[in-house]
Design a protein around this motif. Sequence first.
Motif, mmCIF file in Angstrom:
data_model
loop_
_atom_site.group_PDB
_atom_site.id
_atom_site.type_symbol
_atom_site.label_atom_id
_atom_site.label_comp_id
_atom_site.label_asym_id
_atom_site.label_seq_id
_atom_site.Cartn_x
_atom_site.Cartn_y
_atom_site.Cartn_z
ATOM 1 N N ASN A 157 4.744 1.344 -3.070
ATOM 2 C CA ASN A 157 4.521 0.472 -4.211
ATOM 3 C C ASN A 157 5.859 0.078 -4.867
ATOM 4 O O ASN A 157 6.735 0.906 -5.030
ATOM 5 N N HIS A 161 0.012 -2.354 -9.633
ATOM 6 C CA HIS A 161 -1.270 -2.423 -8.930
ATOM 7 C C HIS A 161 -1.462 -1.136 -8.141
ATOM 8 O O HIS A 161 -0.518 -0.383 -7.935
ATOM 9 N N ASP A 162 -2.672 -0.928 -7.700
ATOM 10 C CA ASP A 162 -2.958 0.252 -6.911
ATOM 11 C C ASP A 162 -4.033 -0.134 -5.908
ATOM 12 O O ASP A 162 -5.219 -0.005 -6.172
ATOM 13 N N HIS A 169 0.836 -1.211 0.000
ATOM 14 C CA HIS A 169 0.000 0.000 0.000
ATOM 15 C C HIS A 169 0.867 1.256 0.000
ATOM 16 O O HIS A 169 0.731 2.127 -0.847
ATOM 17 N N ASP A 202 -6.588 -0.099 -2.965
ATOM 18 C CA ASP A 202 -7.361 0.953 -2.311
ATOM 19 C C ASP A 202 -8.313 0.274 -1.320
ATOM 20 O O ASP A 202 -9.232 -0.445 -1.716
#
Length: 374
Positions: A298, A355-356, A295, A358
Motif C-alpha cells: 500500500n 484504501h484497503d 494490494h 480486499d
Amino acid sequence: MGEHPVFLGHNEPVPWRGLIDRPGRCGALGGTSVTDDQTPGQTVPNEVLRDRFGRTISYLRLSVTDRCDMRCLYCMTPDVRFLPSEQVLSLEEMVRLGRTFTELGVTKIRVTGGEPLVRRDVLWLFEQLGALPRLRELVLTTNGSQLARLAGPLKAAGVRRINISLDSLRPERFGRITRTGRLERTLGGIDAALAAGFLRLKINSVVLRGYNHDEIADLARFALDRGMDISFIEEMPLGMVGSHDRAQAYYPSDAVLRDLAEHFDLIPSPETSGGPSRYYRVPGRSGRIGLISPHSHNFCASCNRVRVSAEGRLLLCLGQEHSADLRRALRANPVDDLPLKRAIIRAMAIKPAGHDFDLAVRPVILRHMNMTGG
Ligand code: SAM
C-alpha cells in the motif's frame, strides 16, 4: 453563495466547517484558513493544498471522458453504459478546473479517461493545459490506439510523458483482454510516440493470472529494448466486471518480481516518478521496471494526488468513495472561480488516510476505472 457539499462513502454530506476553519489542520493555505465567511470576489492566496494528514496535494488526474474504444475485462463490462454528454464537463470547464488546481499548488496534471484521445477536440484541451503558467508537468495515460495520429501534436502541446497500456504482445490475447482492441493499433501508436521524442514513455501492464502472467518477461523486454519504462500493476477491485473472477486472476507483485528475476538482473532503485511505482534498474538499459502494488504494498502514506471524474466529481482516493461535486461549483458560478477553489479546499478535509482493498469483498468500489480516471 451556494454550498457545494462533499460526500463520504455512504453519501452523507460532511460537516466540514469544524474541520476546515482550524488553521493548520487541513486545506490550510500557507497557514491561513478558509472559512465559509468568504464572499465572492475575495482572492485566495496561491499556496498549497494540504489534507488533514499533512499530505500536500500537487498532482491531479483529470478524466476527460468515461468513453473508451476498448472494453478491458478488468475495467468495465462489455455492455457498459456511458454518461449522457450533458453530464460530462465541457472542455472549457476542464480548463477552468486545471487553472484553478494549479493556482492551488498543483504542478502536475495527468489527462486520462476512459480513453482520453477519443474525446472530440481533446487536443485543444492539451494546448490550454500546456499553456498554464504554474503547471510543470502535463502527462497522459492512453491505450495508444489514437497515438499514430496524435503523438506529434500532443508533444507540440506540451505533453512530456505518456503512459501507454499494453497487457499482451499476442494479438489474440490482446483481443481477449481488451475485448474490442487491436494490438497493431497500439503498437503503431507506440512507434509514433517513440518517433515524436517524448521525455519518457512508460508501458502499463495489468498482470492477470491465466491471461498474461506468462508474458511478463516478454513485455519487460519489449519496453527495455525501446528505452521505455514498464510498470506491472496488480488488478484493483473497482466496479463490477461481470464474469471476470478477480480473486482468481490476482497475480501479486512479488510473483512478478520473482518471474522477472529469472530473466534480468534487477537492482532496486530509490527513484520515483512521483507515483506509486517501486522501480528496478537493469544494468545496461535506460528503461526501468516498476511494480504498482495496491494490494500487497500500500502506497497511501505518500499520496499526493486527487482525481476528477469526467462528470466533475473530485475523488479524494482511488479506493474510497469520498468525493465532492465540482461540476455544481463550476456551473453555479460560470465566471467566478472562488467558489470552485473553496470547494476544492474544503474537500481536503475528507481525503481518507488510505484504501484497503480486499478481494474477498466484491466489489470494493462500485465505480469502474473508466469512471474514476485511471
Ligand atoms: N484508456 C487509457 C488506458 O488504457 O491507459 C486510460 C484509462 S485506463 C482506466 C488507465 C489505466 O488503468 C490502464 O493502464 C488500465 O490498465 C488501468 N486499469 C483499469 N482498470 C483497472 C483495474 N481494475 N485494476 C488495475 N488497473 C486498472
